[in-house]
Structure formats: structure tokens, C-alpha cells
Scaffold this motif. Structure first.
Motif, PDB file in Angstrom:
ATOM      1  N   VAL A 142     -41.372 -11.583  29.351  1.00 22.29           N
ATOM      2  CA  VAL A 142     -40.784 -10.488  30.129  1.00 22.29           C
ATOM      3  C   VAL A 142     -40.969 -10.742  31.619  1.00 22.29           C
ATOM      4  CG1 VAL A 142     -40.851  -8.006  30.598  1.00 22.29           C
ATOM      5  CG2 VAL A 142     -41.022  -8.829  28.246  1.00 22.29           C
ATOM      6  N   ARG A 143     -42.113 -11.269  32.016  1.00 19.08           N
ATOM      7  CA  ARG A 143     -42.319 -11.593  33.436  1.00 19.08           C
ATOM      8  C   ARG A 143     -41.343 -12.663  33.918  1.00 19.08           C
ATOM      9  NH1 ARG A 143     -48.892 -11.509  33.775  1.00 19.08           N
ATOM     10  NH2 ARG A 143     -49.060  -9.276  34.244  1.00 19.08           N
ATOM     11  N   ALA A 144     -40.934 -13.561  33.041  1.00 12.78           N
ATOM     12  CA  ALA A 144     -39.960 -14.585  33.419  1.00 12.78           C
ATOM     13  C   ALA A 144     -38.593 -13.962  33.687  1.00 12.78           C
ATOM     14  CB  ALA A 144     -39.851 -15.646  32.317  1.00 12.78           C
ATOM     15  N   VAL A 145     -38.302 -12.876  32.978  1.00 13.61           N
ATOM     16  CA  VAL A 145     -37.014 -12.197  33.142  1.00 13.61           C
ATOM     17  C   VAL A 145     -37.074 -11.141  34.247  1.00 13.61           C
ATOM     18  CG1 VAL A 145     -35.306 -10.746  31.958  1.00 13.61           C
ATOM     19  CG2 VAL A 145     -36.430 -12.607  30.722  1.00 13.61           C
ATOM     20  N   VAL A 146     -38.192 -10.422  34.318  1.00 12.71           N
ATOM     21  CA  VAL A 146     -38.364  -9.349  35.302  1.00 12.71           C
ATOM     22  C   VAL A 146     -39.600  -9.659  36.140  1.00 12.71           C
ATOM     23  CG1 VAL A 146     -38.604  -6.850  35.652  1.00 12.71           C
ATOM     24  CG2 VAL A 146     -37.445  -7.706  33.604  1.00 12.71           C
ATOM     25  N   PRO A 147     -39.450 -10.562  37.132  1.00 17.67           N
ATOM     26  CA  PRO A 147     -40.638 -10.927  37.916  1.00 17.67           C
ATOM     27  C   PRO A 147     -41.103  -9.766  38.800  1.00 17.67           C
ATOM     28  CG  PRO A 147     -38.675 -11.967  38.821  1.00 17.67           C
ATOM     29  CD  PRO A 147     -38.248 -11.248  37.565  1.00 17.67           C
ATOM     30  N   ASN A 148     -42.401  -9.704  38.992  1.00 15.10           N
ATOM     31  CA  ASN A 148     -42.993  -8.708  39.880  1.00 15.10           C
ATOM     32  C   ASN A 148     -42.801  -9.193  41.311  1.00 15.10           C
ATOM     33  OD1 ASN A 148     -44.417  -6.503  40.806  1.00 15.10           O
ATOM     34  ND2 ASN A 148     -46.411  -7.291  40.246  1.00 15.10           N
ATOM     35  N   PRO A 149     -42.247  -8.358  42.198  1.00 14.21           N
ATOM     36  CA  PRO A 149     -42.079  -8.804  43.583  1.00 14.21           C
ATOM     37  C   PRO A 149     -43.428  -9.173  44.189  1.00 14.21           C
ATOM     38  CG  PRO A 149     -41.631  -6.444  43.377  1.00 14.21           C
ATOM     39  CD  PRO A 149     -41.847  -6.984  41.993  1.00 14.21           C
ATOM     40  N   ALA A 150     -43.395 -10.157  45.082  1.00 17.53           N
ATOM     41  CA  ALA A 150     -44.643 -10.615  45.716  1.00 17.53           C
ATOM     42  C   ALA A 150     -45.331  -9.454  46.406  1.00 17.53           C
ATOM     43  CB  ALA A 150     -44.343 -11.719  46.708  1.00 17.53           C
ATOM     44  N   GLN A 151     -46.606  -9.353  46.197  1.00 20.20           N
ATOM     45  CA  GLN A 151     -47.396  -8.298  46.815  1.00 20.20           C
ATOM     46  C   GLN A 151     -47.862  -8.786  48.190  1.00 20.20           C
ATOM     47  OE1 GLN A 151     -49.201  -5.548  44.783  1.00 20.20           O
ATOM     48  NE2 GLN A 151     -47.639  -5.753  43.245  1.00 20.20           N
ATOM     49  N   PRO A 152     -47.662  -8.003  49.220  1.00 20.86           N
ATOM     50  CA  PRO A 152     -48.119  -8.436  50.544  1.00 20.86           C
ATOM     51  C   PRO A 152     -49.642  -8.516  50.588  1.00 20.86           C
ATOM     52  CG  PRO A 152     -47.360  -6.155  50.623  1.00 20.86           C
ATOM     53  CD  PRO A 152     -47.064  -6.683  49.241  1.00 20.86           C
ATOM     54  N   ASP A 153     -50.151  -9.500  51.269  1.00 23.13           N
ATOM     55  CA  ASP A 153     -51.597  -9.653  51.433  1.00 23.13           C
ATOM     56  C   ASP A 153     -52.028  -8.724  52.551  1.00 23.13           C
ATOM     57  OD1 ASP A 153     -54.197 -10.441  51.526  1.00 23.13           O
ATOM     58  OD2 ASP A 153     -53.800 -12.441  52.345  1.00 23.13           O
ATOM     59  N   ASP A 154     -52.859  -7.752  52.210  1.00 21.31           N
ATOM     60  CA  ASP A 154     -53.277  -6.795  53.231  1.00 21.31           C
ATOM     61  C   ASP A 154     -54.432  -7.323  54.074  1.00 21.31           C
ATOM     62  OD1 ASP A 154     -55.431  -6.618  51.531  1.00 21.31           O
ATOM     63  OD2 ASP A 154     -55.164  -4.504  51.040  1.00 21.31           O
ATOM     64  N   GLY A 155     -54.874  -8.524  53.804  1.00 18.86           N
ATOM     65  CA  GLY A 155     -55.938  -9.138  54.587  1.00 18.86           C
ATOM     66  C   GLY A 155     -57.325  -8.644  54.248  1.00 18.86           C
ATOM     67  N   ALA A 156     -57.430  -7.710  53.311  1.00 19.37           N
ATOM     68  CA  ALA A 156     -58.735  -7.171  52.947  1.00 19.37           C
ATOM     69  C   ALA A 156     -59.500  -8.203  52.119  1.00 19.37           C
ATOM     70  CB  ALA A 156     -58.574  -5.878  52.160  1.00 19.37           C
ATOM     71  N   GLU A 157     -60.760  -8.334  52.434  1.00 18.15           N
ATOM     72  CA  GLU A 157     -61.613  -9.253  51.696  1.00 18.15           C
ATOM     73  C   GLU A 157     -62.230  -8.520  50.508  1.00 18.15           C
ATOM     74  OE1 GLU A 157     -65.599 -11.748  52.684  1.00 18.15           O
ATOM     75  OE2 GLU A 157     -64.072 -11.674  54.245  1.00 18.15           O
ATOM     76  N   ALA A 158     -62.358  -9.208  49.392  1.00 18.99           N
ATOM     77  CA  ALA A 158     -62.944  -8.606  48.198  1.00 18.99           C
ATOM     78  C   ALA A 158     -64.395  -8.231  48.458  1.00 18.99           C
ATOM     79  CB  ALA A 158     -62.866  -9.581  47.037  1.00 18.99           C
ATOM     80  N   LEU A 159     -64.796  -7.083  47.954  1.00 17.34           N
ATOM     81  CA  LEU A 159     -66.182  -6.647  48.102  1.00 17.34           C
ATOM     82  C   LEU A 159     -67.126  -7.558  47.328  1.00 17.34           C
ATOM     83  CD1 LEU A 159     -65.799  -2.776  47.823  1.00 17.34           C
ATOM     84  CD2 LEU A 159     -66.181  -4.126  49.889  1.00 17.34           C
ATOM     85  N   LEU A 160     -66.708  -7.939  46.131  1.00 17.70           N
ATOM     86  CA  LEU A 160     -67.489  -8.840  45.301  1.00 17.70           C
ATOM     87  C   LEU A 160     -66.584  -9.987  44.871  1.00 17.70           C
ATOM     88  CD1 LEU A 160     -69.377  -6.327  42.985  1.00 17.70           C
ATOM     89  CD2 LEU A 160     -70.359  -7.708  44.808  1.00 17.70           C
ATOM     90  N   ASP A 161     -66.909 -11.172  45.307  1.00 20.85           N
ATOM     91  CA  ASP A 161     -66.114 -12.347  44.965  1.00 20.85           C
ATOM     92  C   ASP A 161     -66.869 -13.150  43.919  1.00 20.85           C
ATOM     93  OD1 ASP A 161     -64.616 -14.627  44.826  1.00 20.85           O
ATOM     94  OD2 ASP A 161     -64.665 -15.061  46.969  1.00 20.85           O
ATOM     95  N   PRO A 162     -66.292 -13.322  42.724  1.00 16.97           N
ATOM     96  CA  PRO A 162     -66.994 -14.063  41.680  1.00 16.97           C
ATOM     97  C   PRO A 162     -67.265 -15.515  42.064  1.00 16.97           C
ATOM     98  CG  PRO A 162     -64.779 -13.473  40.955  1.00 16.97           C
ATOM     99  CD  PRO A 162     -65.008 -12.818  42.266  1.00 16.97           C
TER     100      PRO A 162
END
Length: 187
Positions: free
Chosen positions: A46-66
Motif C-alpha cells: 500500500v505504501r508503494a501505491v500511496v506514498p506518505n509525503p515527505a515529512q519536513p525536518d523540524d530540526g528538533a533533536e531527539a531527547l533519547l537517541d538509541p
């Protein structure tokens, strides 16, 4: 908390369905694994047929990065990953049993089909926050319909609960473990 409340409220149904599930445990377990794999195939298709539009990078850094978390931070990440596992019980009890089976939609085939499709659409729509767009939820609308059909076919809540649980476990813990293993192997 809601998960525990629903387990208590649905305890008789869950116990009855578990007794039936375990009578052919290995066959049912294989069905669950195959269903979880089918779920990912459906999502990818379904993602191949209905791709999710690119999400803009808000520049926020993750609070916890694995990739950099250690000790207590890593334990916190593993604890937070329990959320997607606990929500499975809530989603499946509400969507599959209560909204799909308990609502009086079964007066005609047209109403039943509409109920299965509407239930699947709502199931996908509740994942909007995860993907940030309607297009991003479409694969999960289709998965909702798939889960509805499995529940109606098998008449056992454990099939869909465990399919959903396997999926969420692999996506949350699998990804987290993979990042930690790769980080330690490279670093």
C-alpha cells in the motif's frame, strides 16, 4: 492503565478465546506469524501505491537517541517501547470485538461490508499522529480491514492480538536492539 482495565473487562472473553486458541497452539501460532508477515507485506504494498509525503525536518533533536543512549537512558528507551505493546490489547478489544462484532451492523451484507471497511478506516485514522498525514495512515486502514477479516474468519481475538503484538514487538524492540547491536559493533 487502560490496557489493564480492558484486560479485566474482557477477561471472560479472552479466557474463552485462549482456551480455543491453545487447543491447536502450533497451528494457530504459525497462522499468527504468517499473519504478521502478511501485515508487513500489505503495508509495504500500500505504501508503494500511496506514498506518505515527505515529512519536513523540524530540526528538533531527539531527547533519547538509541545510537548514543547508555545505562539508564537505554533502560528508559526499552521501557518506553512497552507502549506500542500495551496499546495492542486496547486497539484489538475495541476495534475488533466491540466496534466490529458488538455493534448491530450485521442486518445485511451491505451493512456488514460497510462496517468492516469503516472500522478499518477508523483503525488506520487513529494512527494519524504516528505518520502526520492521511496518506500515511492508509496502509493501516487496509491492515485494519485485514484484521477485521481475520477476526471474523477465526472468531478468536487472540489471532489478531498476537499478529498485532508480533508486528509491534518487531518494529519497536527489533529496531531498538538492532541500533544498539550495530552501534556496539561499529563503535
Amino acid at each position: 492503565m487502560l490496557c489493564l482495565i480492558l484486560i479485566i473487562l474482557y477477561r471472560p472473553l479472552l479466557a474463552q478465546h485462549w482456551r480455543i486458541f491453545r487447543t491447536r497452539f502450533w497451528r494457530n501460532a504459525a497462522f499468527v506469524v504468517a499473519g504478521a508477515i502478511a501485515m508487513q507485506i500489505v503495508v509495504s504494498a500500500v505504501r508503494a501505491v500511496v506514498p506518505n509525503p515527505a515529512q519536513p525536518d523540524d530540526g528538533a533533536e531527539a531527547l533519547l537517541d538509541p545510537a548514543t543512549a547508555a545505562g539508564g537512558e537505554l533502560a528508559l528507551l526499552f521501557s518506553l517501547a512497552l507502549g506500542p505493546l500495551a496499546i495492542v490489547m486496547v486497539e484489538e478489544a475495541v476495534f475488533r470485538h466491540t466496534l466490529l462484532v458488538k455493534l448491530p451492523l450485521w442486518g445485511s451484507k451491505a451493512l456488514a461490508v460497510a462496517g468492516v471497511l469503516l472500522n478499518g478506516a477508523i483503525f488506520g485514522a487513529i494512527h494519524y499522529q504516528n505518520f502526520g498525514s492521511l496518506q500515511g495512515t492508509v496502509p493501516f486502514m487496509v491492515v485494519g480491514v485485514l484484521f477485521n477479516l481475520v477476526y471474523l474468519w477465526k472468531r478468536n481475538l487472540w489471532h489478531v492480538i498476537l499478529m498485532h503484538l508480533v508486528n509491534n514487538f518487531v518494529l519497536t524492540y527489533g529496531a531498538l536492539i538492532l541500533v544498539v547491536v550495530l552501534r556496539d559493533a561499529v563503535g
